[in-house]
Design a protein around this motif. Structure first.
Motif, PDB file in Angstrom:
ATOM      1  N   GLY A 556      89.978  35.251  48.676  1.00 46.31           N
ATOM      2  CA  GLY A 556      90.812  36.160  49.458  1.00 46.31           C
ATOM      3  C   GLY A 556      91.861  35.431  50.265  1.00 46.31           C
ATOM      4  O   GLY A 556      93.014  35.865  50.351  1.00 46.31           O
ATOM      5  N   LEU A 557      91.494  34.308  50.839  1.00 48.43           N
ATOM      6  CA  LEU A 557      92.427  33.530  51.664  1.00 48.43           C
ATOM      7  C   LEU A 557      93.587  33.004  50.822  1.00 48.43           C
ATOM      8  O   LEU A 557      94.729  32.951  51.281  1.00 48.43           O
ATOM      9  N   ILE A 558      93.295  32.660  49.579  1.00 49.16           N
ATOM     10  CA  ILE A 558      94.330  32.142  48.671  1.00 49.16           C
ATOM     11  C   ILE A 558      95.259  33.259  48.199  1.00 49.16           C
ATOM     12  O   ILE A 558      96.480  33.068  48.104  1.00 49.16           O
ATOM     13  N   ASN A 559      94.716  34.437  47.928  1.00 47.36           N
ATOM     14  CA  ASN A 559      95.469  35.470  47.225  1.00 47.36           C
ATOM     15  C   ASN A 559      95.966  36.640  48.078  1.00 47.36           C
ATOM     16  O   ASN A 559      96.718  37.488  47.576  1.00 47.36           O
ATOM     17  N   MET A 560      95.561  36.703  49.342  1.00 49.03           N
ATOM     18  CA  MET A 560      95.970  37.830  50.187  1.00 49.03           C
ATOM     19  C   MET A 560      97.053  37.404  51.171  1.00 49.03           C
ATOM     20  O   MET A 560      97.102  36.237  51.573  1.00 49.03           O
ATOM     21  N   PRO A 561      97.924  38.327  51.573  1.00 47.88           N
ATOM     22  CA  PRO A 561      98.999  37.990  52.517  1.00 47.88           C
ATOM     23  C   PRO A 561      98.436  37.501  53.849  1.00 47.88           C
ATOM     24  O   PRO A 561      97.349  37.927  54.263  1.00 47.88           O
ATOM     25  N   PRO A 562      99.156  36.624  54.534  1.00 49.15           N
ATOM     26  CA  PRO A 562      98.699  36.126  55.844  1.00 49.15           C
ATOM     27  C   PRO A 562      98.470  37.276  56.826  1.00 49.15           C
ATOM     28  O   PRO A 562      99.237  38.244  56.857  1.00 49.15           O
ATOM     29  N   GLY A 563      97.406  37.191  57.575  1.00 42.98           N
ATOM     30  CA  GLY A 563      97.129  38.190  58.599  1.00 42.98           C
ATOM     31  C   GLY A 563      96.350  39.397  58.123  1.00 42.98           C
ATOM     32  O   GLY A 563      95.812  40.158  58.944  1.00 42.98           O
ATOM     33  N   GLU A 564      96.268  39.618  56.816  1.00 43.56           N
ATOM     34  CA  GLU A 564      95.547  40.790  56.315  1.00 43.56           C
ATOM     35  C   GLU A 564      94.040  40.595  56.463  1.00 43.56           C
ATOM     36  O   GLU A 564      93.514  39.502  56.238  1.00 43.56           O
ATOM     37  N   VAL A 565      93.364  41.673  56.863  1.00 42.77           N
ATOM     38  CA  VAL A 565      91.909  41.600  57.048  1.00 42.77           C
ATOM     39  C   VAL A 565      91.242  41.297  55.705  1.00 42.77           C
ATOM     40  O   VAL A 565      91.568  41.904  54.682  1.00 42.77           O
ATOM     41  N   ILE A 566      90.299  40.373  55.720  1.00 46.51           N
ATOM     42  CA  ILE A 566      89.536  40.031  54.512  1.00 46.51           C
ATOM     43  C   ILE A 566      88.204  40.780  54.564  1.00 46.51           C
ATOM     44  O   ILE A 566      87.421  40.600  55.499  1.00 46.51           O
ATOM     45  N   ARG A 567      87.976  41.634  53.565  1.00 51.13           N
ATOM     46  CA  ARG A 567      86.764  42.472  53.535  1.00 51.13           C
ATOM     47  C   ARG A 567      85.895  42.060  52.354  1.00 51.13           C
ATOM     48  O   ARG A 567      86.348  42.088  51.209  1.00 51.13           O
ATOM     49  N   ILE A 568      84.660  41.721  52.647  1.00 46.60           N
ATOM     50  CA  ILE A 568      83.731  41.230  51.625  1.00 46.60           C
ATOM     51  C   ILE A 568      82.475  42.109  51.626  1.00 46.60           C
ATOM     52  O   ILE A 568      81.952  42.459  52.686  1.00 46.60           O
ATOM     53  N   ILE A 588      89.834  29.732  63.339  1.00 43.80           N
ATOM     54  CA  ILE A 588      90.675  28.662  62.766  1.00 43.80           C
ATOM     55  C   ILE A 588      91.864  29.241  62.014  1.00 43.80           C
ATOM     56  O   ILE A 588      93.000  28.777  62.178  1.00 43.80           O
ATOM     57  N   VAL A 589      91.621  30.259  61.175  1.00 44.49           N
ATOM     58  CA  VAL A 589      92.713  30.815  60.351  1.00 44.49           C
ATOM     59  C   VAL A 589      93.351  32.053  60.989  1.00 44.49           C
ATOM     60  O   VAL A 589      94.265  32.638  60.419  1.00 44.49           O
ATOM     61  N   ASN A 590      92.823  32.431  62.171  1.00 46.34           N
ATOM     62  CA  ASN A 590      93.338  33.600  62.892  1.00 46.34           C
ATOM     63  C   ASN A 590      93.336  34.850  62.001  1.00 46.34           C
ATOM     64  O   ASN A 590      94.329  35.543  61.864  1.00 46.34           O
ATOM     65  N   ARG A 591      92.180  35.106  61.384  1.00 47.15           N
ATOM     66  CA  ARG A 591      92.016  36.266  60.498  1.00 47.15           C
ATOM     67  C   ARG A 591      90.751  37.018  60.877  1.00 47.15           C
ATOM     68  O   ARG A 591      89.730  36.415  61.219  1.00 47.15           O
ATOM     69  N   HIS A 602      79.333  42.973  59.657  1.00 41.77           N
ATOM     70  CA  HIS A 602      79.643  41.875  60.572  1.00 41.77           C
ATOM     71  C   HIS A 602      81.160  41.774  60.649  1.00 41.77           C
ATOM     72  O   HIS A 602      81.812  41.541  59.634  1.00 41.77           O
ATOM     73  N   CYS A 603      81.704  41.976  61.833  1.00 37.52           N
ATOM     74  CA  CYS A 603      83.150  41.843  62.025  1.00 37.52           C
ATOM     75  C   CYS A 603      83.407  40.547  62.785  1.00 37.52           C
ATOM     76  O   CYS A 603      83.127  40.445  63.983  1.00 37.52           O
ATOM     77  N   PHE A 604      83.919  39.550  62.062  1.00 33.74           N
ATOM     78  CA  PHE A 604      84.192  38.235  62.663  1.00 33.74           C
ATOM     79  C   PHE A 604      85.631  38.203  63.151  1.00 33.74           C
ATOM     80  O   PHE A 604      86.569  38.449  62.377  1.00 33.74           O
ATOM     81  N   LYS A 605      85.792  37.883  64.419  1.00 34.85           N
ATOM     82  CA  LYS A 605      87.142  37.849  64.998  1.00 34.85           C
ATOM     83  C   LYS A 605      87.156  36.921  66.205  1.00 34.85           C
ATOM     84  O   LYS A 605      86.272  36.997  67.067  1.00 34.85           O
TER      85      LYS A 605
END
Length: 615
Positions: A556-568, A588-591, A602-605
């Motif tokens: 997700g980090l490689i293929n999604m736009p910066p700042g977009e929430v990553i949902r797994i 670290i990645v501010n995501r 789990h919402c990591f922020k």
């Protein structure tokens, strides 16, 4: 002549007119009949439908039958009106009783007769009399009547006689889309999804009901991905979804975490005028909750003009899953203030909220109050929630006593919740007792064996751990591999723990190594205790780094736009190391990283998790 007869009827005193047209018993009917004979008035002026309803179930049925033989109108037409009323009443068995009387008097039924009696049989799930009507349909040459054939087909399906239904379907001289839909519907309901899909693929034509039934069937059979694919295919050929389709697709999106499609279907429902459909809105709440969008779920809830107990319960459950126990309890208070009575599902949500945040006293209060204040008898799910609450909070002895004193037999879920608490609090003795019960209640569930094996491994009792794994092998129980999925650009990508066959595997590995360097600078140390194998530390670390949720995150980090929430979405519980790693990575990645595991969200922020490390 008819006009003069009618005039003479109208010239009678009102009481006499009332008796002649509104008689309420066979005795009054006979009095009216006698008057007609005395005055030489044609019997055709008698209200025939009233004769039928008064005499149909009385001992004077034969008297009415004799009257009808003197009339020019076929008497089955008269009796059909009565059959229709009985079939649609609260006592449809009356229609079957009347039909039997008609057969005894050799009154020949027509296709309408059969339809009304079949309707009664369907309401009553009366397979035996339904077969009799089927025989009459065949005997009288009504087999070309497609409405009757479809009614019989539906009756057999409702009665669970799918073999008989299939035989009828195969021998029907003609079929329409309704015939196919009836077979698909009952195959799905009987759990034969493959059979239903086989029929669906052979259909010469499909309507929106055909597509909707298959999409819904996919969801109920645990195949939400196939349901979404069917919806996409349906869209391509231009079939417009109805309200039932929207509910089915949103349910599939909820199970898959397909947020992008769920949002698109939400917009479609607004454009199509479904915006105030309470069932759709309730499903939207559930979809947004399960896709990790609690704020959007709350927005739907807050904007509802009308809320049902399902709406309130879904919101409470959603807040519980996201670790917002206090807000869940506040919404419950709002619900009571609005005068809405809670149900059993509401209390499951409340107990989950207490369990996820360790609110033991509040949980006790809700559990006792549901019966005392609302007359709701606890079911096995409520007992399971209480055992989970006590066990997670470390009250293992209280949980054990609670199980022993349950008025209903504890099932695998109850003992499984207890076993989970034993693992968290490292109580081997009670874990062994729980596993003993589970091996009998749910012998093929790999999760329980794995938990016990892991408890032994954490205590470095390697021989015991190996013994449990050998037992699994001997019983043919295979460990479910960790699997995580992530949606990117509308496509769901799945990753299995340890898999390095993905086309971007090298890039994902490089991304993890880069993150690992930054994490270690902030004090991260791999928690190899979660790798329950007797191997070197370096090898344990390699196992850790290839957990499925880490693979999905790197993709997700490689293929999604910066700042977009990553949902797994993950099929198993998130391990302690992944949990600690995602907290650090989010900063670290501010995501924002949202992970839905088997139990909760789990919402990591900003370096923290919504579960407050209680899960």
């Amino acid at each position: 002549m008819q006009g003069s007869l009618s005039s003479s009827f109208q010239s009678l005193p009102a009481p006499a007119q009332n008796l002649l047209s509104n008689f309420n018993s066979p005795l009054e009917l006979k009095q009216a009949h006698a008057h007609f004979i005395k005055t030489n008035t044609p019997l055709s002026l008698l209200p025939t439908s009233r004769i039928a309803s008064v005499c149909a179930l009385s001992p004077d049925f034969s008297y009415a039958h004799q009257l009808f033989t003197q009339l020019p109108q076929p008497q089955i037409v008269i009796w059909n009106s009565c059959l229709k009323d009985f079939a649609e009443s609260d006592t449809p068995s009356d229609a079957i009783l009347l039909f039997c009387r008609l057969r005894e008097c050799d009154v020949l039924p027509d296709s309408f007769t059969c339809a009304f009696v079949l309707k009664a049989c369907t309401t009553l799930l009366d397979y035996r009399n339904g077969k009799i009507i089927h025989g009459i349909v065949e005997k009288l040459g009504f087999k070309w009547n497609l409405v009757l054939q479809n009614m019989i087909l539906n009756l057999y399906g409702l009665c669970g006689e799918m073999g008989t239904a299939r035989l009828l379907f195969d021998n029907m001289p003609q079929r329409d889309v309704v015939s196919w839909n009836v077979m698909i519907t009952h195959l799905v309901k009987s759990g034969d999804f493959e059979g239903a899909y086989g029929f669906f693929s052979l259909m010469p034509e499909r309507n929106v009901r055909s597509w909707t039934m298959m999409i819904s069937g996919c969801v109920h059979c645990g195949k939400p991905k196939e349901g979404v694919e069917l919806f996409m295919e349906m869209e391509k050929i231009g079939v417009q979804a109805n309200e039932v389709t929207v509910v089915a697709v949103l349910s599939a999106c909820a199970d898959l975490g397909a947020l992008e499609l769920g949002r698109r279907v939400h917009e479609y429902s607004k454009r199509s005028g479904f915006g105030n459909n309470v069932r759709i809105l309730n499903t939207l709440i559930d979809m947004y909750v399960k896709c990790g969008c609690l704020e959007e779920a709350r927005r739907v809830f807050d904007e509802m003009e009308e809320r049902t107990v399902v709406s309130w319960s879904a919101m409470i459950q959603g807040l519980a899953m996201h670790g917002q126990a206090e807000e869940a309890l506040r919404v419950f208070s709002m619900m009571l203030e609005m005068g809405m009575e809670p149900n059993g599902v509401t209390f499951i949500g409340l107990l989950h909220a207490c369990s996820h945040m360790g609110l033991v006293d509040e949980g006790r209060r809700f559990f006792s109050g549901m019966t005392r204040d609302y007359g709701i008898i606890p079911e096995i799910e409520h007992y399971g929630c209480m055992v989970d609450l006590f066990s997670r909070a470390g009250h293992l002895q209280e949980a054990h006593e609670f199980i022993m004193n349950m008025p209903i037999k504890p099932n695998g879920v109850v003992w499984g919740a207890f076993l989970g608490g034993c693992k968290v609090h490292k109580n081997i003795e009670l874990a062994e007792e729980a596993t003993g019960h589970l091996s009998q209640l749910d012998p093929l569930n790999d999760g329980y064996y794995v938990v016990l094996s892991n408890i032994y491994a954490e205590a470095e009792r390697w021989e015991d751990a190996a013994r449990v794994r050998k037992l699994m092998k001997n019983r043919g129980v295979k460990k479910t591999p960790g699997c995580s999925s992530i949606m990117v650009d509308g496509v769901i990508h799945e990753f299995v723990a340890g898999d390095d066959s993905h086309p971007q595997a090298n890039q994902m590995s490089d991304m993890w190594e880069e993150l690992l360097v930054k994490m270690k600078l902030t004090g991260y140390r791999p928690d190899t205790s979660v790798v329950l194998l007797d191997i070197e530390e370096k090898e344990k670390e390699k196992f850790l780094y290839r957990h499925s949720e880490k693979l999905a995150f790197c993709f997700g980090l490689i293929n999604m736009p910066p700042g977009e929430v990553i949902r797994i979405m993950k099929n198993l519980r998130v391990c302690e190391d992944c949990h600690a790693a995602f907290k650090l990575i989010s900063k670290i990645v501010n995501r924002e990283i949202i992970v839905r595991d088997r139990n909760r969200f789990h919402c990591f922020k900003d370096g923290a998790c919504s579960c407050q490390d209680f899960w």
